[in-house]
Design a protein around this motif. Structure first.
Motif, mmCIF file in Angstrom:
data_model
loop_
_atom_site.group_PDB
_atom_site.id
_atom_site.type_symbol
_atom_site.label_atom_id
_atom_site.label_comp_id
_atom_site.label_asym_id
_atom_site.label_seq_id
_atom_site.Cartn_x
_atom_site.Cartn_y
_atom_site.Cartn_z
ATOM 1 N N ILE A 1 -41.032 12.373 27.731
ATOM 2 C CA ILE A 1 -41.563 13.433 26.855
ATOM 3 C C ILE A 1 -41.319 13.020 25.402
ATOM 4 N N LYS A 2 -40.120 12.518 25.127
ATOM 5 C CA LYS A 2 -39.808 12.064 23.766
ATOM 6 C C LYS A 2 -40.685 10.877 23.369
ATOM 7 N N VAL A 3 -40.926 9.973 24.314
ATOM 8 C CA VAL A 3 -41.795 8.817 24.021
ATOM 9 C C VAL A 3 -43.178 9.317 23.634
ATOM 10 N N TRP A 4 -43.711 10.273 24.395
ATOM 11 C CA TRP A 4 -45.032 10.847 24.082
ATOM 12 C C TRP A 4 -45.030 11.447 22.675
ATOM 13 N N GLN A 5 -43.973 12.190 22.356
ATOM 14 C CA GLN A 5 -43.891 12.866 21.064
ATOM 15 C C GLN A 5 -43.635 11.898 19.901
ATOM 16 N N ARG A 6 -42.873 10.843 20.150
ATOM 17 C CA ARG A 6 -42.463 9.938 19.071
ATOM 18 C C ARG A 6 -43.270 8.649 19.003
ATOM 19 N N SER A 7 -44.254 8.500 19.839
ATOM 20 C CA SER A 7 -45.004 7.246 19.881
ATOM 21 C C SER A 7 -45.655 6.912 18.540
ATOM 22 N N LYS A 8 -45.963 7.928 17.753
ATOM 23 C CA LYS A 8 -46.578 7.676 16.438
ATOM 24 C C LYS A 8 -45.595 7.033 15.465
ATOM 25 N N THR A 9 -44.280 7.159 15.750
ATOM 26 C CA THR A 9 -43.274 6.583 14.851
ATOM 27 C C THR A 9 -42.951 5.136 15.196
ATOM 28 N N PHE A 10 -43.473 4.642 16.300
ATOM 29 C CA PHE A 10 -43.190 3.271 16.709
ATOM 30 C C PHE A 10 -43.881 2.296 15.770
ATOM 31 N N ALA A 11 -43.094 1.349 15.257
ATOM 32 C CA ALA A 11 -43.644 0.305 14.377
ATOM 33 C C ALA A 11 -43.567 -1.014 15.135
ATOM 34 N N SER A 12 -44.703 -1.493 15.601
ATOM 35 C CA SER A 12 -44.712 -2.693 16.441
ATOM 36 C C SER A 12 -44.163 -3.917 15.721
ATOM 37 N N ALA A 13 -44.252 -3.956 14.419
ATOM 38 C CA ALA A 13 -43.744 -5.106 13.678
ATOM 39 C C ALA A 13 -42.225 -5.063 13.543
ATOM 40 N N ALA A 14 -41.626 -3.906 13.806
ATOM 41 C CA ALA A 14 -40.187 -3.744 13.605
ATOM 42 C C ALA A 14 -39.348 -4.377 14.700
ATOM 43 N N GLY A 15 -39.925 -4.620 15.868
ATOM 44 C CA GLY A 15 -39.110 -5.229 16.918
ATOM 45 C C GLY A 15 -39.711 -5.076 18.293
ATOM 46 N N ASN A 16 -38.896 -5.354 19.271
ATOM 47 C CA ASN A 16 -39.282 -5.332 20.668
ATOM 48 C C ASN A 16 -39.534 -3.895 21.132
ATOM 49 N N PRO A 17 -40.693 -3.612 21.710
ATOM 50 C CA PRO A 17 -40.986 -2.246 22.136
ATOM 51 C C PRO A 17 -40.077 -1.776 23.265
ATOM 52 N N LEU A 18 -39.655 -2.678 24.130
ATOM 53 C CA LEU A 18 -38.760 -2.289 25.218
ATOM 54 C C LEU A 18 -37.396 -1.879 24.658
ATOM 55 N N THR A 19 -36.970 -2.511 23.580
ATOM 56 C CA THR A 19 -35.717 -2.138 22.925
ATOM 57 C C THR A 19 -35.837 -0.740 22.347
ATOM 58 N N TRP A 20 -36.986 -0.432 21.756
ATOM 59 C CA TRP A 20 -37.232 0.898 21.197
ATOM 60 C C TRP A 20 -37.162 1.949 22.300
ATOM 61 N N LEU A 21 -37.822 1.669 23.424
ATOM 62 C CA LEU A 21 -37.816 2.600 24.547
ATOM 63 C C LEU A 21 -36.409 2.759 25.122
ATOM 64 N N ALA A 22 -35.691 1.653 25.267
ATOM 65 C CA ALA A 22 -34.330 1.696 25.819
ATOM 66 C C ALA A 22 -33.395 2.477 24.899
ATOM 67 N N ALA A 23 -33.609 2.374 23.599
ATOM 68 C CA ALA A 23 -32.779 3.129 22.649
ATOM 69 C C ALA A 23 -33.005 4.627 22.822
ATOM 70 N N ILE A 24 -34.241 5.034 23.014
ATOM 71 C CA ILE A 24 -34.525 6.451 23.254
ATOM 72 C C ILE A 24 -33.820 6.902 24.527
ATOM 73 N N ALA A 25 -33.917 6.104 25.588
ATOM 74 C CA ALA A 25 -33.278 6.445 26.862
ATOM 75 C C ALA A 25 -31.760 6.503 26.710
ATOM 76 N N ARG A 26 -31.204 5.530 26.026
ATOM 77 C CA ARG A 26 -29.755 5.497 25.845
ATOM 78 C C ARG A 26 -29.264 6.698 25.050
ATOM 79 N N HIS A 27 -29.908 6.995 23.938
ATOM 80 C CA HIS A 27 -29.495 8.129 23.103
ATOM 81 C C HIS A 27 -29.633 9.449 23.856
ATOM 82 N N HIS A 28 -30.725 9.602 24.575
ATOM 83 C CA HIS A 28 -30.911 10.844 25.324
ATOM 84 C C HIS A 28 -29.854 10.974 26.427
#
Length: 180
Positions: A55-82
């Motif tokens: 749900i958070k990924v759906w809501q925050r997908s607009k904030t993802f910056a593909s140039a900033a790093g690995n997308p799997l790391t971004w997703l894992a960070a959301i999972a870890r924090h939650h």
């Protein structure tokens, strides 16, 4: 699926593409579930947390910056924090105000323990240097970064059983080195 493909899916999700979201879930949910389960240590709670993560990924997908790093790391960070937030939420509220201000943490290592940990890390690094470079990289990718055997086989372009053999032999060699 490569990082660029996952980044593309996240960008499509940001535009409201439900089929891209379903594909993103299919591709990344095993890895994110493992993150949740490792932190929460309860399968049911991890499954619930995973749903909330998406749900958070759906809501925050607009904030993802593909140039900033690995997308799997971004997703894992959301999972870890939650998952950490979920774990904190299940802690009982302290009955005594003194408990709220108890800053002593018995889990904080002492300086002696820090030295021992650093020494052990150096020993592991020395033993890793005895491995073939490709095998050492496979050990790091599997046991530090969490890649599955299948992912390693695809990345290294070798059969799955070869990856298993490399890892098993490398771990045996590391154990032997560390026991010296």
């Amino acid at each position: 699926m490569q990082g660029n493909d996952i980044a593309t899916l996240i960008n499509r999700v940001a535009m409201g593409d439900r089929s891209a979201f379903a594909m993103l879930y299919t591709v990344t949910s095993p890895k994110l579930f493992a993150v949740c389960l490792k932190i929460l240590r309860d399968r049911t709670e991890a499954e619930e947390a995973l749903q909330e993560v998406y749900i958070k990924v759906w809501q925050r997908s607009k904030t993802f910056a593909s140039a900033a790093g690995n997308p799997l790391t971004w997703l894992a960070a959301i999972a870890r924090h939650h998952s950490i937030d979920t774990m904190r939420a299940r802690r009982p509220v302290a009955d005594d105000i003194d408990d709220q201000y108890d800053l002593a943490d018995d889990r904080t290592p002492t300086p002696e323990q820090n030295m021992a940990i650093a020494d052990e890390g150096r020993r592991i690094d020395r033993c890793m240097e005895t491995l073939d470079q490709a095998h050492a990289r496979a050990v790091r990718r599997a046991y530090v970064e969490g890649l599955s055997y299948n992912e390693l086989a695809e990345e290294l372009k070798v059969p799955l059983n070869t990856v298993r053999t490399w890892l098993r032999r490398s771990l045996l060699k590391l154990r032997e080195c560390l026991e010296q």
